[in-house]
Design a protein around this motif. Structure first.
Motif, PDB file in Angstrom:
ATOM      1  N   LEU A  44       0.939  -1.149   0.135  1.00 18.67           N
ATOM      2  CA  LEU A  44       0.148   0.153   0.132  1.00 18.67           C
ATOM      3  C   LEU A  44       0.935   1.344  -0.126  1.00 18.67           C
ATOM      4  O   LEU A  44       0.555   2.400  -0.558  1.00 18.67           O
ATOM      5  N   LEU A  45       2.040   0.955   0.777  1.00 20.23           N
ATOM      6  CA  LEU A  45       3.010   2.362   0.803  1.00 20.23           C
ATOM      7  C   LEU A  45       3.404   2.696  -0.651  1.00 20.23           C
ATOM      8  O   LEU A  45       3.561   3.761  -1.005  1.00 20.23           O
ATOM      9  N   ALA A  81       2.701   7.414   7.891  1.00 18.04           N
ATOM     10  CA  ALA A  81       3.121   7.402   6.419  1.00 18.04           C
ATOM     11  C   ALA A  81       2.195   8.101   5.479  1.00 18.04           C
ATOM     12  O   ALA A  81       2.280   8.296   4.504  1.00 18.04           O
ATOM     13  N   LEU A  82       0.784   7.757   5.896  1.00 13.46           N
ATOM     14  CA  LEU A  82      -0.407   8.367   5.171  1.00 13.46           C
ATOM     15  C   LEU A  82      -1.274   9.147   5.880  1.00 13.46           C
ATOM     16  O   LEU A  82      -1.158   9.294   7.074  1.00 13.46           O
ATOM     17  N   ASP A  83      -1.659  10.342   5.198  1.00 14.61           N
ATOM     18  CA  ASP A  83      -2.535  11.496   5.736  1.00 14.61           C
ATOM     19  C   ASP A  83      -4.029  10.809   5.878  1.00 14.61           C
ATOM     20  O   ASP A  83      -4.238   9.612   5.477  1.00 14.61           O
ATOM     21  N   ALA A  84      -4.915  11.477   6.283  1.00 17.28           N
ATOM     22  CA  ALA A  84      -6.180  11.100   6.728  1.00 17.28           C
ATOM     23  C   ALA A  84      -7.026  10.857   5.341  1.00 17.28           C
ATOM     24  O   ALA A  84      -8.011   9.900   5.400  1.00 17.28           O
ATOM     25  N   LYS A  93       7.127   9.147   2.384  1.00 15.18           N
ATOM     26  CA  LYS A  93       8.305   8.991   1.460  1.00 15.18           C
ATOM     27  C   LYS A  93       9.581   8.664   1.843  1.00 15.18           C
ATOM     28  O   LYS A  93      10.372   7.679   1.102  1.00 15.18           O
ATOM     29  N   ALA A  94       9.980   9.087   2.974  1.00 15.32           N
ATOM     30  CA  ALA A  94      11.072   8.616   3.438  1.00 15.32           C
ATOM     31  C   ALA A  94      11.272   7.168   3.799  1.00 15.32           C
ATOM     32  O   ALA A  94      12.156   6.565   3.890  1.00 15.32           O
ATOM     33  N   LEU A  95      10.076   6.851   4.298  1.00 15.33           N
ATOM     34  CA  LEU A  95       9.908   5.369   4.665  1.00 15.33           C
ATOM     35  C   LEU A  95      10.151   4.351   3.314  1.00 15.33           C
ATOM     36  O   LEU A  95      10.888   3.478   3.465  1.00 15.33           O
ATOM     37  N   HIS A 106       9.881   3.206  10.111  1.00 12.13           N
ATOM     38  CA  HIS A 106       9.365   3.764  10.939  1.00 12.13           C
ATOM     39  C   HIS A 106      10.164   4.215  12.212  1.00 12.13           C
ATOM     40  O   HIS A 106      10.618   5.128  12.705  1.00 12.13           O
ATOM     41  N   MET A 107      10.541   2.907  12.823  1.00  9.13           N
ATOM     42  CA  MET A 107      11.276   2.569  13.943  1.00  9.13           C
ATOM     43  C   MET A 107      12.545   3.366  13.749  1.00  9.13           C
ATOM     44  O   MET A 107      13.026   4.434  14.611  1.00  9.13           O
TER      45      MET A 107
END
Length: 499
Positions: A44-45, A81-84, A93-95, A106-107
Protein backbone atom coordinates in the motif's frame (compact mmCIF):
# COMPACT_ATOMS: atom_id res chain seq x y z
CA UNK A 1 2.37 -35.64 -5.96
CA UNK A 2 4.44 -33.01 -7.74
CA UNK A 3 7.69 -34.38 -6.33
CA UNK A 4 6.83 -37.96 -7.21
CA UNK A 5 5.99 -36.99 -10.78
CA UNK A 6 9.26 -35.10 -11.23
CA UNK A 7 11.28 -37.92 -9.69
CA UNK A 8 9.70 -40.45 -12.01
CA UNK A 9 10.67 -38.38 -15.04
CA UNK A 10 14.30 -38.38 -13.90
CA UNK A 11 14.88 -42.00 -12.95
CA UNK A 12 13.27 -44.78 -10.86
CA UNK A 13 13.11 -44.01 -7.15
CA UNK A 14 10.92 -43.50 -4.08
CA UNK A 15 8.90 -40.44 -2.94
CA UNK A 16 8.20 -40.27 0.80
CA UNK A 17 5.01 -38.68 2.07
CA UNK A 18 5.69 -36.81 5.34
CA UNK A 19 2.12 -36.84 6.66
CA UNK A 20 -0.59 -39.42 7.31
CA UNK A 21 -2.51 -40.60 4.26
CA UNK A 22 -5.83 -39.61 5.83
CA UNK A 23 -4.71 -35.96 5.94
CA UNK A 24 -4.15 -35.76 2.19
CA UNK A 25 -7.82 -35.23 1.29
CA UNK A 26 -8.06 -32.22 3.59
CA UNK A 27 -5.07 -30.44 2.13
CA UNK A 28 -5.46 -27.50 -0.29
CA UNK A 29 -4.42 -28.36 -3.85
CA UNK A 30 -1.79 -25.57 -3.80
CA UNK A 31 -0.50 -22.82 -1.53
CA UNK A 32 -2.68 -19.67 -1.60
CA UNK A 33 -1.18 -16.58 -3.26
CA UNK A 34 0.95 -14.61 -0.82
CA UNK A 35 -1.02 -11.42 -1.47
CA UNK A 36 -4.10 -13.01 0.10
CA UNK A 37 -2.39 -13.74 3.42
CA UNK A 38 0.36 -11.16 3.91
CA UNK A 39 0.61 -7.79 5.62
CA UNK A 40 -0.01 -5.36 2.76
CA UNK A 41 1.58 -2.29 4.40
CA UNK A 42 4.59 -2.26 2.04
CA UNK A 43 2.37 -2.79 -0.99
CA UNK A 44 0.00 0.00 0.00
CA UNK A 45 2.92 2.37 0.70
CA UNK A 46 4.34 1.66 -2.76
CA UNK A 47 0.95 2.31 -4.33
CA UNK A 48 0.63 5.60 -2.46
CA UNK A 49 4.13 6.57 -3.62
CA UNK A 50 2.98 5.97 -7.23
CA UNK A 51 -0.10 8.12 -6.62
CA UNK A 52 -2.53 5.20 -6.33
CA UNK A 53 -4.63 5.56 -3.20
CA UNK A 54 -6.90 2.60 -3.97
CA UNK A 55 -5.13 -0.64 -5.00
CA UNK A 56 -8.46 -1.97 -6.28
CA UNK A 57 -8.14 0.42 -9.24
CA UNK A 58 -5.14 -1.58 -10.51
CA UNK A 59 -5.23 -4.86 -12.43
CA UNK A 60 -4.10 -7.86 -10.37
CA UNK A 61 -3.69 -11.55 -10.94
CA UNK A 62 -5.13 -11.88 -7.44
CA UNK A 63 -6.75 -8.74 -6.04
CA UNK A 64 -5.64 -7.81 -2.50
CA UNK A 65 -8.43 -8.41 0.05
CA UNK A 66 -10.30 -5.22 0.96
CA UNK A 67 -10.06 -5.99 4.70
CA UNK A 68 -6.27 -6.40 4.49
CA UNK A 69 -5.96 -3.15 2.51
CA UNK A 70 -8.06 -1.31 5.13
CA UNK A 71 -5.93 -2.73 7.95
CA UNK A 72 -2.73 -1.71 6.15
CA UNK A 73 -4.10 1.81 5.58
CA UNK A 74 -4.97 2.08 9.27
CA UNK A 75 -1.47 0.94 10.23
CA UNK A 76 0.28 3.32 7.82
CA UNK A 77 -1.83 6.21 9.08
CA UNK A 78 -0.79 5.40 12.65
CA UNK A 79 2.84 5.35 11.45
CA UNK A 80 2.33 8.83 9.92
CA UNK A 81 3.11 7.45 6.45
CA UNK A 82 -0.35 8.30 5.06
CA UNK A 83 -2.57 11.27 5.79
CA UNK A 84 -6.27 11.07 6.61
CA UNK A 85 -7.13 11.00 2.88
CA UNK A 86 -4.78 8.10 2.17
CA UNK A 87 -2.12 10.23 0.44
CA UNK A 88 1.55 9.61 1.16
CA UNK A 89 3.24 12.05 3.55
CA UNK A 90 6.82 13.31 3.52
CA UNK A 91 7.53 10.83 6.31
CA UNK A 92 5.97 8.09 4.19
CA UNK A 93 8.24 8.94 1.26
CA UNK A 94 11.22 8.69 3.60
CA UNK A 95 10.06 5.23 4.71
CA UNK A 96 9.59 4.10 1.12
CA UNK A 97 13.23 4.75 0.36
CA UNK A 98 14.41 2.33 3.03
CA UNK A 99 14.79 -1.41 2.28
CA UNK A 100 12.69 -2.29 5.30
CA UNK A 101 9.07 -2.99 6.16
CA UNK A 102 7.16 0.23 7.00
CA UNK A 103 6.99 -0.56 10.73
CA UNK A 104 10.75 -1.12 10.96
CA UNK A 105 11.55 1.82 8.69
CA UNK A 106 9.39 4.09 10.86
CA UNK A 107 11.22 2.86 13.96
CA UNK A 108 14.59 3.56 12.35
CA UNK A 109 13.67 7.10 11.26
CA UNK A 110 11.99 8.17 14.49
CA UNK A 111 14.61 6.50 16.70
CA UNK A 112 17.31 8.28 14.69
CA UNK A 113 15.68 11.58 15.58
CA UNK A 114 16.22 10.61 19.23
CA UNK A 115 19.83 9.57 18.81
CA UNK A 116 18.93 5.86 18.87
CA UNK A 117 19.59 4.93 15.23
CA UNK A 118 22.15 2.26 16.16
CA UNK A 119 19.86 0.61 18.71
CA UNK A 120 16.90 0.67 16.29
CA UNK A 121 18.98 -0.83 13.48
CA UNK A 122 20.24 -3.59 15.76
CA UNK A 123 16.66 -4.37 16.86
CA UNK A 124 15.62 -4.55 13.21
CA UNK A 125 18.30 -7.20 12.64
CA UNK A 126 17.34 -9.15 15.77
CA UNK A 127 13.68 -9.24 14.73
CA UNK A 128 14.68 -10.69 11.36
CA UNK A 129 17.36 -13.11 12.55
CA UNK A 130 16.15 -15.63 15.12
CA UNK A 131 18.91 -16.97 17.35
CA UNK A 132 21.21 -13.97 17.39
CA UNK A 133 21.92 -13.25 21.04
CA UNK A 134 20.05 -16.37 22.14
CA UNK A 135 16.37 -17.21 22.40
CA UNK A 136 15.31 -14.97 25.31
CA UNK A 137 11.93 -13.29 25.17
CA UNK A 138 13.60 -10.17 26.61
CA UNK A 139 15.02 -8.42 23.56
CA UNK A 140 17.24 -6.24 25.74
CA UNK A 141 19.12 -9.32 26.97
CA UNK A 142 19.45 -10.67 23.43
CA UNK A 143 20.89 -7.36 22.24
CA UNK A 144 23.46 -7.27 25.04
CA UNK A 145 24.59 -10.84 24.29
CA UNK A 146 24.74 -10.27 20.54
CA UNK A 147 26.96 -7.21 20.96
CA UNK A 148 29.49 -9.50 22.70
CA UNK A 149 29.11 -12.48 20.36
CA UNK A 150 31.84 -13.56 17.96
CA UNK A 151 31.45 -15.52 14.74
CA UNK A 152 30.64 -14.72 11.15
CA UNK A 153 26.85 -14.60 11.60
CA UNK A 154 27.07 -12.19 14.50
CA UNK A 155 29.60 -10.00 12.65
CA UNK A 156 27.48 -9.99 9.49
CA UNK A 157 24.45 -8.93 11.51
CA UNK A 158 26.34 -6.08 13.12
CA UNK A 159 27.57 -4.94 9.73
CA UNK A 160 24.03 -4.94 8.38
CA UNK A 161 22.82 -2.93 11.37
CA UNK A 162 25.54 -0.32 10.77
CA UNK A 163 24.55 0.04 7.11
CA UNK A 164 20.89 0.49 8.04
CA UNK A 165 21.75 3.06 10.70
CA UNK A 166 23.65 5.10 8.10
CA UNK A 167 20.56 5.27 5.86
CA UNK A 168 18.79 7.77 8.13
CA UNK A 169 19.66 11.30 9.13
CA UNK A 170 20.25 10.81 12.81
CA UNK A 171 21.13 12.93 15.77
CA UNK A 172 24.36 12.14 17.61
CA UNK A 173 24.02 8.97 19.66
CA UNK A 174 22.19 9.51 22.92
CA UNK A 175 23.43 8.20 26.24
CA UNK A 176 22.16 4.69 26.85
CA UNK A 177 18.79 4.70 28.56
CA UNK A 178 17.22 1.95 30.65
CA UNK A 179 14.34 1.51 28.20
CA UNK A 180 15.96 2.30 24.85
CA UNK A 181 15.05 -1.10 23.38
CA UNK A 182 11.46 -0.80 24.59
CA UNK A 183 11.19 2.73 23.19
CA UNK A 184 12.37 1.58 19.76
CA UNK A 185 10.00 -1.39 19.77
CA UNK A 186 7.11 0.88 20.74
CA UNK A 187 7.87 3.09 17.72
CA UNK A 188 7.70 0.07 15.42
CA UNK A 189 4.71 -1.58 17.06
CA UNK A 190 2.62 1.10 18.80
CA UNK A 191 -0.44 -1.17 18.77
CA UNK A 192 1.51 -3.85 20.68
CA UNK A 193 2.48 -1.70 23.64
CA UNK A 194 0.96 -3.68 26.50
CA UNK A 195 0.07 -3.22 30.15
CA UNK A 196 0.08 -6.06 32.68
CA UNK A 197 -3.41 -7.07 33.81
CA UNK A 198 -2.70 -10.03 36.09
CA UNK A 199 -0.63 -10.18 39.24
CA UNK A 200 1.57 -13.01 37.96
CA UNK A 201 2.33 -11.23 34.68
CA UNK A 202 0.76 -13.92 32.53
CA UNK A 203 -1.94 -11.72 30.98
CA UNK A 204 -1.39 -8.45 29.15
CA UNK A 205 -3.69 -5.95 27.46
CA UNK A 206 -2.37 -4.20 24.35
CA UNK A 207 -3.13 -0.76 22.98
CA UNK A 208 -4.47 -2.40 19.82
CA UNK A 209 -6.97 -4.48 21.80
CA UNK A 210 -5.32 -7.89 21.51
CA UNK A 211 -4.69 -9.96 24.60
CA UNK A 212 -1.15 -11.27 25.06
CA UNK A 213 0.21 -14.14 27.16
CA UNK A 214 3.63 -14.32 28.78
CA UNK A 215 5.35 -17.09 30.71
CA UNK A 216 4.92 -16.06 34.38
CA UNK A 217 8.49 -17.27 35.03
CA UNK A 218 9.92 -14.77 32.56
CA UNK A 219 11.85 -11.85 34.13
CA UNK A 220 9.57 -9.58 32.08
CA UNK A 221 6.52 -10.80 34.03
CA UNK A 222 7.27 -8.35 36.85
CA UNK A 223 7.21 -5.30 34.56
CA UNK A 224 4.19 -3.00 34.45
CA UNK A 225 4.55 -2.15 30.74
CA UNK A 226 6.08 -3.95 27.76
CA UNK A 227 6.81 -2.97 24.21
CA UNK A 228 6.08 -6.18 22.32
CA UNK A 229 7.88 -7.04 19.10
CA UNK A 230 6.77 -10.51 18.05
CA UNK A 231 3.72 -12.56 18.99
CA UNK A 232 2.35 -15.91 17.95
CA UNK A 233 -1.17 -17.29 18.19
CA UNK A 234 -4.76 -16.15 18.25
CA UNK A 235 -5.92 -12.60 18.88
CA UNK A 236 -7.49 -13.57 22.19
CA UNK A 237 -4.26 -14.76 23.77
CA UNK A 238 -1.23 -14.50 21.48
CA UNK A 239 2.05 -15.65 23.03
CA UNK A 240 4.76 -12.99 23.40
CA UNK A 241 7.94 -14.10 21.58
CA UNK A 242 9.99 -10.93 22.02
CA UNK A 243 9.50 -7.78 24.08
CA UNK A 244 11.30 -5.20 26.19
CA UNK A 245 10.37 -3.15 29.26
CA UNK A 246 9.17 0.42 28.85
CA UNK A 247 8.03 2.94 31.44
CA UNK A 248 4.56 4.49 31.58
CA UNK A 249 6.09 7.97 31.41
CA UNK A 250 7.83 7.03 28.16
CA UNK A 251 4.61 5.58 26.75
CA UNK A 252 2.78 8.83 27.53
CA UNK A 253 5.62 10.89 26.08
CA UNK A 254 5.57 8.87 22.85
CA UNK A 255 1.81 8.65 22.36
CA UNK A 256 0.40 11.49 24.44
CA UNK A 257 -1.60 12.87 21.51
CA UNK A 258 -3.39 9.51 21.19
CA UNK A 259 -4.54 9.42 24.82
CA UNK A 260 -8.27 10.07 25.00
CA UNK A 261 -10.61 10.69 27.87
CA UNK A 262 -13.63 8.42 27.96
CA UNK A 263 -16.68 9.11 30.06
CA UNK A 264 -18.93 6.11 30.54
CA UNK A 265 -22.25 5.66 32.27
CA UNK A 266 -23.42 2.15 33.13
CA UNK A 267 -26.62 0.89 34.68
CA UNK A 268 -26.33 -0.94 38.01
CA UNK A 269 -29.14 -3.48 38.42
CA UNK A 270 -28.36 -3.92 42.12
CA UNK A 271 -29.69 -0.49 43.05
CA UNK A 272 -31.45 0.64 39.89
CA UNK A 273 -29.00 3.51 39.53
CA UNK A 274 -26.00 4.43 37.40
CA UNK A 275 -22.23 4.24 37.71
CA UNK A 276 -20.45 7.15 36.03
CA UNK A 277 -16.72 6.80 35.31
CA UNK A 278 -14.11 9.04 33.77
CA UNK A 279 -11.20 7.16 32.16
CA UNK A 280 -8.00 8.04 30.34
CA UNK A 281 -7.21 5.48 27.67
CA UNK A 282 -4.47 4.81 25.20
CA UNK A 283 -6.28 2.69 22.67
CA UNK A 284 -7.69 -0.28 24.56
CA UNK A 285 -5.44 0.23 27.61
CA UNK A 286 -6.84 2.11 30.57
CA UNK A 287 -4.32 4.47 32.13
CA UNK A 288 -6.46 5.81 34.96
CA UNK A 289 -10.09 5.91 36.06
CA UNK A 290 -12.30 7.51 38.67
CA UNK A 291 -15.86 8.54 39.41
CA UNK A 292 -17.43 11.16 37.18
CA UNK A 293 -19.27 13.67 39.36
CA UNK A 294 -20.85 15.40 36.37
CA UNK A 295 -21.89 12.74 33.87
CA UNK A 296 -23.56 13.72 30.63
CA UNK A 297 -27.32 13.93 31.39
CA UNK A 298 -28.19 12.32 28.06
CA UNK A 299 -25.82 9.44 28.80
CA UNK A 300 -27.45 8.95 32.22
CA UNK A 301 -30.91 8.78 30.65
CA UNK A 302 -29.68 6.40 27.96
CA UNK A 303 -28.10 4.09 30.57
CA UNK A 304 -31.27 3.99 32.67
CA UNK A 305 -33.43 3.32 29.62
CA UNK A 306 -31.09 0.54 28.50
CA UNK A 307 -31.18 -0.89 32.03
CA UNK A 308 -34.97 -1.18 31.82
CA UNK A 309 -34.71 -2.62 28.32
CA UNK A 310 -32.32 -5.32 29.53
CA UNK A 311 -33.75 -5.94 33.01
CA UNK A 312 -37.46 -5.57 32.31
CA UNK A 313 -40.30 -3.27 33.29
CA UNK A 314 -40.40 -4.67 36.82
CA UNK A 315 -37.46 -2.38 37.64
CA UNK A 316 -39.76 0.67 37.44
CA UNK A 317 -41.57 1.94 40.56
CA UNK A 318 -45.10 1.14 39.45
CA UNK A 319 -47.87 2.29 41.77
CA UNK A 320 -50.71 -0.06 42.68
CA UNK A 321 -52.99 1.96 40.40
CA UNK A 322 -50.58 1.57 37.47
CA UNK A 323 -50.19 -2.15 38.06
CA UNK A 324 -53.96 -2.52 38.24
CA UNK A 325 -54.36 -0.61 34.98
CA UNK A 326 -51.89 -2.89 33.21
CA UNK A 327 -53.55 -6.03 34.58
CA UNK A 328 -56.93 -4.81 33.38
CA UNK A 329 -55.49 -4.04 29.95
CA UNK A 330 -53.97 -7.51 29.78
CA UNK A 331 -57.32 -9.06 30.69
CA UNK A 332 -59.11 -6.92 28.09
CA UNK A 333 -56.58 -7.82 25.39
CA UNK A 334 -55.45 -4.20 24.90
CA UNK A 335 -51.93 -4.54 23.52
CA UNK A 336 -50.78 -0.95 24.11
CA UNK A 337 -49.85 -1.63 27.76
CA UNK A 338 -48.33 -5.10 27.31
CA UNK A 339 -44.67 -5.73 28.19
CA UNK A 340 -43.73 -6.08 24.52
CA UNK A 341 -45.47 -2.86 23.48
CA UNK A 342 -44.01 -0.83 26.35
CA UNK A 343 -40.49 -2.13 25.66
CA UNK A 344 -40.83 -1.38 21.95
CA UNK A 345 -41.84 2.23 22.69
CA UNK A 346 -39.48 2.65 25.65
CA UNK A 347 -37.45 5.40 23.98
CA UNK A 348 -40.60 7.46 23.47
CA UNK A 349 -42.23 7.48 26.91
CA UNK A 350 -39.51 6.74 29.48
CA UNK A 351 -36.78 9.40 28.82
CA UNK A 352 -39.01 12.38 29.76
CA UNK A 353 -39.61 10.78 33.17
CA UNK A 354 -35.85 10.41 33.78
CA UNK A 355 -34.78 14.03 33.30
CA UNK A 356 -32.55 14.95 36.25
CA UNK A 357 -32.82 11.44 37.77
CA UNK A 358 -29.97 9.05 38.57
CA UNK A 359 -32.06 6.14 39.83
CA UNK A 360 -35.20 4.50 38.53
CA UNK A 361 -36.70 4.77 42.01
CA UNK A 362 -36.58 8.56 41.68
CA UNK A 363 -39.30 8.50 39.01
CA UNK A 364 -42.57 10.12 40.10
CA UNK A 365 -45.09 7.27 40.36
CA UNK A 366 -48.00 9.50 39.46
CA UNK A 367 -46.21 10.53 36.26
CA UNK A 368 -45.58 6.88 35.45
CA UNK A 369 -49.30 6.15 35.81
CA UNK A 370 -50.09 9.19 33.69
CA UNK A 371 -47.89 7.86 30.91
CA UNK A 372 -49.94 4.66 30.79
CA UNK A 373 -53.16 6.60 30.46
CA UNK A 374 -51.62 8.70 27.69
CA UNK A 375 -50.46 5.62 25.82
CA UNK A 376 -53.87 3.98 25.97
CA UNK A 377 -55.72 7.17 25.00
CA UNK A 378 -59.28 8.31 25.73
CA UNK A 379 -60.90 5.76 23.41
CA UNK A 380 -58.77 3.00 24.86
CA UNK A 381 -59.71 4.05 28.38
CA UNK A 382 -63.41 3.83 27.50
CA UNK A 383 -62.91 0.41 25.95
CA UNK A 384 -60.94 -0.72 28.99
CA UNK A 385 -63.62 0.43 31.43
CA UNK A 386 -66.20 -1.49 29.42
CA UNK A 387 -64.25 -4.73 29.06
CA UNK A 388 -62.41 -4.70 32.40
CA UNK A 389 -64.02 -2.26 34.86
CA UNK A 390 -61.84 -1.40 37.83
CA UNK A 391 -64.61 -1.98 40.38
CA UNK A 392 -67.70 -4.02 41.00
CA UNK A 393 -70.72 -2.12 42.34
CA UNK A 394 -72.87 -4.30 44.57
CA UNK A 395 -76.66 -4.16 44.90
CA UNK A 396 -76.05 -2.55 48.30
CA UNK A 397 -74.32 0.38 46.55
CA UNK A 398 -70.82 -0.47 47.79
CA UNK A 399 -67.82 -0.43 45.42
CA UNK A 400 -65.19 -3.18 45.46
CA UNK A 401 -61.92 -3.34 43.49
CA UNK A 402 -61.64 -6.24 41.04
CA UNK A 403 -58.36 -8.13 41.33
CA UNK A 404 -57.49 -9.14 37.75
CA UNK A 405 -54.24 -10.80 38.84
CA UNK A 406 -55.94 -13.25 41.18
CA UNK A 407 -55.44 -16.94 40.62
CA UNK A 408 -58.48 -18.39 38.96
CA UNK A 409 -59.58 -15.17 37.27
CA UNK A 410 -60.91 -11.73 38.24
CA UNK A 411 -61.87 -11.75 41.90
CA UNK A 412 -63.96 -9.54 44.18
CA UNK A 413 -64.05 -9.75 47.96
CA UNK A 414 -67.18 -8.41 49.68
CA UNK A 415 -69.73 -9.14 52.41
CA UNK A 416 -72.38 -11.60 51.40
CA UNK A 417 -75.21 -9.20 52.52
CA UNK A 418 -74.13 -6.78 49.76
CA UNK A 419 -75.29 -9.32 47.15
CA UNK A 420 -78.80 -9.96 48.47
CA UNK A 421 -81.37 -9.54 45.74
CA UNK A 422 -78.91 -10.58 42.98
CA UNK A 423 -80.25 -13.59 41.11
CA UNK A 424 -77.64 -13.63 38.29
CA UNK A 425 -73.90 -14.10 38.70
CA UNK A 426 -71.93 -10.92 37.79
CA UNK A 427 -69.56 -11.14 34.79
CA UNK A 428 -66.89 -9.03 33.05
CA UNK A 429 -65.64 -8.73 29.48
CA UNK A 430 -67.18 -9.49 26.11
CA UNK A 431 -67.03 -13.18 26.88
CA UNK A 432 -69.00 -12.62 30.09
CA UNK A 433 -66.42 -14.27 32.32
CA UNK A 434 -67.89 -14.92 35.81
CA UNK A 435 -66.29 -12.96 38.63
CA UNK A 436 -64.84 -15.05 41.42
CA UNK A 437 -66.85 -13.87 44.43
CA UNK A 438 -65.00 -14.18 47.72
CA UNK A 439 -67.85 -13.81 50.23
CA UNK A 440 -67.17 -12.78 53.79
CA UNK A 441 -69.02 -12.47 57.08
CA UNK A 442 -69.78 -9.06 58.67
CA UNK A 443 -66.42 -9.43 60.45
CA UNK A 444 -64.61 -9.90 57.12
CA UNK A 445 -63.94 -13.60 57.59
CA UNK A 446 -64.28 -15.78 54.47
CA UNK A 447 -67.37 -17.96 54.32
CA UNK A 448 -67.60 -18.99 50.64
CA UNK A 449 -65.95 -18.59 47.23
CA UNK A 450 -68.15 -19.08 44.18
CA UNK A 451 -68.48 -18.58 40.45
CA UNK A 452 -72.18 -19.51 40.60
CA UNK A 453 -74.09 -17.19 42.94
CA UNK A 454 -77.59 -18.56 42.07
CA UNK A 455 -76.31 -22.05 42.74
CA UNK A 456 -74.89 -20.93 46.07
CA UNK A 457 -78.21 -19.30 47.06
CA UNK A 458 -80.09 -22.48 46.19
CA UNK A 459 -77.52 -24.86 47.69
CA UNK A 460 -75.01 -24.17 50.48
CA UNK A 461 -76.62 -20.92 51.61
CA UNK A 462 -79.05 -22.65 53.96
CA UNK A 463 -76.24 -24.27 55.98
CA UNK A 464 -74.10 -21.11 55.91
CA UNK A 465 -77.00 -18.91 57.06
CA UNK A 466 -77.84 -21.29 59.90
CA UNK A 467 -74.29 -21.09 61.24
CA UNK A 468 -73.97 -17.34 60.69
CA UNK A 469 -77.21 -16.53 62.56
CA UNK A 470 -75.62 -17.89 65.70
CA UNK A 471 -72.41 -15.90 65.23
CA UNK A 472 -73.86 -12.67 63.91
CA UNK A 473 -77.46 -12.44 65.15
CA UNK A 474 -77.66 -8.67 64.60
CA UNK A 475 -77.28 -9.07 60.83
CA UNK A 476 -79.88 -10.39 58.36
CA UNK A 477 -79.62 -13.98 57.15
CA UNK A 478 -82.78 -14.48 55.03
CA UNK A 479 -83.94 -17.85 53.82
CA UNK A 480 -84.30 -16.46 50.26
CA UNK A 481 -81.36 -14.11 49.72
CA UNK A 482 -82.07 -13.79 45.97
CA UNK A 483 -85.24 -11.81 46.77
CA UNK A 484 -84.03 -10.01 49.92
CA UNK A 485 -82.85 -6.41 50.08
CA UNK A 486 -79.13 -5.94 49.92
CA UNK A 487 -77.73 -4.13 52.95
CA UNK A 488 -74.54 -3.56 54.89
CA UNK A 489 -76.37 -2.48 58.04
CA UNK A 490 -77.65 -4.44 61.01
CA UNK A 491 -81.31 -5.43 61.26
CA UNK A 492 -82.01 -2.71 63.83
CA UNK A 493 -80.28 -0.05 61.71
CA UNK A 494 -82.42 -1.08 58.75
CA UNK A 495 -85.57 -0.92 60.85
CA UNK A 496 -84.77 2.57 62.07
CA UNK A 497 -83.99 3.69 58.53
CA UNK A 498 -87.28 2.32 57.21
CA UNK A 499 -89.44 3.63 60.08
Amino acid sequence: TQRAGRAARQRPGVAYRLWEAAATAGMPPFDPPEILESDLSSLLLDCALWGVSDPASLRWLDAPPAAAVAEAAKRLTALEALDADGRITAHGKALATLPLAPRIAHMLVRAGERGLARTAAEIAVLLGERGLGGQDTDLTLRLQRWRREGGKRAEAGRGLAKRWARLVDARPPAEGGLHDVGLCLALAFPDRVAKRRSADGADWASVGGRGFRLDPLSPLASEAWLAVGEVQGSAAGARILSAAPIGEAEVIALFGERIAEHRTVKFRPANGGIEALRERRLGAVRLSSGSDDRPDPDAVVAALVDGVRQGGLALLPWSEAAQSLRMRADFAGIEALSDAALINTLDEWLPPLLAGKRRLSDIDRSQLSGVLETLIGWDGKQQLDQLAPPDFRSPAGSTHAIDYAAEGGPRVELRVQALFGLSQHPTVGNQRIPLVLSLTSPAGRPIQTTRDLPGFWAGNWRDVAKEMRGRYPRHPWPDDPASANATLRTKNADARRNS
